[in-house]
Design a protein around this motif. Structure first.
Motif, PDB file in Angstrom:
ATOM      1  N   ASN A   1       0.670   5.208   0.955  1.00 55.66           N
ATOM      2  CA  ASN A   1      -0.132   6.196   1.684  1.00 55.66           C
ATOM      3  C   ASN A   1       0.202   7.593   1.173  1.00 55.66           C
ATOM      4  O   ASN A   1       0.037   7.874  -0.013  1.00 55.66           O
ATOM      5  CB  ASN A   1       0.067   5.998   3.174  1.00 55.66           C
ATOM      6  CG  ASN A   1      -0.485   4.651   3.626  1.00 55.66           C
ATOM      7  OD1 ASN A   1      -1.687   4.419   3.619  1.00 55.66           O
ATOM      8  ND2 ASN A   1       0.407   3.727   3.968  1.00 55.66           N
TER       9      ASN A   1
ATOM     10  N   ASN B   1       0.835  -1.197   0.000  1.00 57.20           N
ATOM     11  CA  ASN B   1       0.000   0.000   0.000  1.00 57.20           C
ATOM     12  C   ASN B   1       0.874   1.252   0.000  1.00 57.20           C
ATOM     13  O   ASN B   1       1.929   1.271   0.625  1.00 57.20           O
ATOM     14  CB  ASN B   1      -0.913   0.017   1.230  1.00 57.20           C
ATOM     15  CG  ASN B   1      -1.980   1.085   1.148  1.00 57.20           C
ATOM     16  OD1 ASN B   1      -2.598   1.293   0.100  1.00 57.20           O
ATOM     17  ND2 ASN B   1      -2.202   1.791   2.244  1.00 57.20           N
TER      18      ASN B   1
ATOM     19  N   ASP C   1       5.234   7.413   1.810  1.00 55.17           N
ATOM     20  CA  ASP C   1       5.045   6.469   2.918  1.00 55.17           C
ATOM     21  C   ASP C   1       4.433   5.208   2.331  1.00 55.17           C
ATOM     22  O   ASP C   1       3.304   5.238   1.841  1.00 55.17           O
ATOM     23  CB  ASP C   1       4.128   7.054   3.990  1.00 55.17           C
ATOM     24  CG  ASP C   1       4.778   8.166   4.767  1.00 55.17           C
ATOM     25  OD1 ASP C   1       4.058   9.089   5.185  1.00 55.17           O
ATOM     26  OD2 ASP C   1       6.006   8.120   4.947  1.00 55.17           O
TER      27      ASP C   1
ATOM     28  N   LEU D   1       5.140  -6.434   5.721  1.00 58.66           N
ATOM     29  CA  LEU D   1       5.313  -5.574   6.884  1.00 58.66           C
ATOM     30  C   LEU D   1       3.970  -4.983   7.283  1.00 58.66           C
ATOM     31  O   LEU D   1       3.151  -4.652   6.430  1.00 58.66           O
ATOM     32  CB  LEU D   1       6.303  -4.437   6.584  1.00 58.66           C
ATOM     33  CG  LEU D   1       7.755  -4.828   6.348  1.00 58.66           C
ATOM     34  CD1 LEU D   1       8.591  -3.586   6.116  1.00 58.66           C
ATOM     35  CD2 LEU D   1       8.303  -5.635   7.510  1.00 58.66           C
ATOM     36  N   GLY D   2       3.772  -4.782   8.578  1.00 56.65           N
ATOM     37  CA  GLY D   2       2.524  -4.232   9.066  1.00 56.65           C
ATOM     38  C   GLY D   2       2.590  -2.750   9.361  1.00 56.65           C
ATOM     39  O   GLY D   2       1.760  -2.212  10.085  1.00 56.65           O
ATOM     40  N   TYR D   3       3.567  -2.087   8.782  1.00 59.13           N
ATOM     41  CA  TYR D   3       3.740  -0.651   9.042  1.00 59.13           C
ATOM     42  C   TYR D   3       4.355  -0.007   7.807  1.00 59.13           C
ATOM     43  O   TYR D   3       4.847  -0.691   6.906  1.00 59.13           O
ATOM     44  CB  TYR D   3       4.643  -0.444  10.269  1.00 59.13           C
ATOM     45  CG  TYR D   3       5.969  -1.161  10.182  1.00 59.13           C
ATOM     46  CD1 TYR D   3       6.126  -2.436  10.722  1.00 59.13           C
ATOM     47  CD2 TYR D   3       7.071  -0.576   9.548  1.00 59.13           C
ATOM     48  CE1 TYR D   3       7.333  -3.104  10.634  1.00 59.13           C
ATOM     49  CE2 TYR D   3       8.276  -1.247   9.452  1.00 59.13           C
ATOM     50  CZ  TYR D   3       8.394  -2.503  10.003  1.00 59.13           C
ATOM     51  OH  TYR D   3       9.593  -3.175   9.915  1.00 59.13           O
ATOM     52  N   ASN D   4       4.333   1.326   7.806  1.00 61.54           N
ATOM     53  CA  ASN D   4       4.908   2.081   6.690  1.00 61.54           C
ATOM     54  C   ASN D   4       6.390   2.343   6.886  1.00 61.54           C
ATOM     55  O   ASN D   4       6.855   2.539   8.013  1.00 61.54           O
ATOM     56  CB  ASN D   4       4.209   3.448   6.566  1.00 61.54           C
ATOM     57  CG  ASN D   4       2.774   3.328   6.112  1.00 61.54           C
ATOM     58  OD1 ASN D   4       2.401   2.366   5.447  1.00 61.54           O
ATOM     59  ND2 ASN D   4       1.963   4.302   6.481  1.00 61.54           N
ATOM     60  N   ASN D   5       7.093   2.371   5.779  1.00 60.91           N
ATOM     61  CA  ASN D   5       8.436   2.930   5.734  1.00 60.91           C
ATOM     62  C   ASN D   5       8.395   4.186   4.869  1.00 60.91           C
ATOM     63  O   ASN D   5       7.533   4.324   4.013  1.00 60.91           O
ATOM     64  CB  ASN D   5       9.430   1.931   5.131  1.00 60.91           C
ATOM     65  CG  ASN D   5       9.816   0.847   6.106  1.00 60.91           C
ATOM     66  OD1 ASN D   5       9.770   1.019   7.322  1.00 60.91           O
ATOM     67  ND2 ASN D   5      10.212  -0.308   5.574  1.00 60.91           N
TER      68      ASN D   5
ATOM     69  N   GLN E   1       3.800   0.915   2.605  1.00 64.97           N
ATOM     70  CA  GLN E   1       3.792  -0.326   3.356  1.00 64.97           C
ATOM     71  C   GLN E   1       4.213  -1.448   2.414  1.00 64.97           C
ATOM     72  O   GLN E   1       3.476  -1.824   1.506  1.00 64.97           O
ATOM     73  CB  GLN E   1       2.401  -0.614   3.908  1.00 64.97           C
ATOM     74  CG  GLN E   1       2.343  -1.857   4.784  1.00 64.97           C
ATOM     75  CD  GLN E   1       0.940  -2.129   5.312  1.00 64.97           C
ATOM     76  OE1 GLN E   1       0.019  -1.338   5.092  1.00 64.97           O
ATOM     77  NE2 GLN E   1       0.768  -3.233   6.005  1.00 64.97           N
TER      78      GLN E   1
ATOM     79  N   TRP F   1       5.096  -5.283   1.132  1.00 64.14           N
ATOM     80  CA  TRP F   1       4.518  -6.594   1.404  1.00 64.14           C
ATOM     81  C   TRP F   1       5.274  -7.258   2.559  1.00 64.14           C
ATOM     82  O   TRP F   1       6.491  -7.231   2.628  1.00 64.14           O
ATOM     83  CB  TRP F   1       4.612  -7.486   0.168  1.00 64.14           C
ATOM     84  CG  TRP F   1       3.522  -7.260  -0.815  1.00 64.14           C
ATOM     85  CD1 TRP F   1       3.606  -6.600  -1.996  1.00 64.14           C
ATOM     86  CD2 TRP F   1       2.156  -7.674  -0.691  1.00 64.14           C
ATOM     87  NE1 TRP F   1       2.393  -6.573  -2.628  1.00 64.14           N
ATOM     88  CE2 TRP F   1       1.483  -7.221  -1.857  1.00 64.14           C
ATOM     89  CE3 TRP F   1       1.430  -8.373   0.275  1.00 64.14           C
ATOM     90  CZ2 TRP F   1       0.119  -7.461  -2.079  1.00 64.14           C
ATOM     91  CZ3 TRP F   1       0.081  -8.607   0.061  1.00 64.14           C
ATOM     92  CH2 TRP F   1      -0.554  -8.155  -1.100  1.00 64.14           C
TER      93      TRP F   1
END
Length: 121
Positions: A32, A30, A98, A104-108, A100, A102
């Motif tokens: 953001n 995703n 920002d 990972l449960g958070y954004n980088n 996310q 695949w």
């Protein structure tokens, strides 16, 4: 791996236009917020414009009415249409997002390599 690749910079006379593009590729779950920053020689990097996943926009005052940020979610690409360019818009422009990835449960937060925009007077 996630990559941001910018294109569209160059040399233009004052009053002219340029369109920057930033394509995101890689293992993406995703995307953001996406945005454009710029850094002129001897100055700090500043946020020029941003667009959230809900479409909310934000612009620095100096570009309001001249620049337009947009995104194509199907192409994972963000654009910056720059009109009525001024010499003070000269800078290296960086794409930022920002993302996310695949798995990972958070954004980088990711940066592109930058593209030079030079506006001559």
């Amino acid at each position: 791996q996630v990559h941001l690749v910018e294109s569209g910079g160059g040399l233009v006379q004052a009053g002219g236009s340029l369109r920057l593009s930033c394509a995101v590729s890689g293992s993406i779950f995703n995307i953001n917020a996406m945005g454009w920053y710029r850094q002129a020689p001897g100055k700090q990097r500043e946020l020029v414009a941003s667009i959230r996943s809900d479409g909310r926009l934000n612009y620095v005052d100096s570009v309001k009415g001249r620049f337009t940020i947009s995104r194509d979610n199907a192409k994972n690409t963000v654009y910056l249409q720059m009109n009525s360019l001024k010499p003070e818009d000269t800078a290296v422009y960086y794409c930022n997002a920002d993302i996310q990835p695949w798995g990972l449960g958070y954004n980088n937060n990711y940066w592109g390599q930058g593209t030079q925009v030079t506006v001559s007077s």
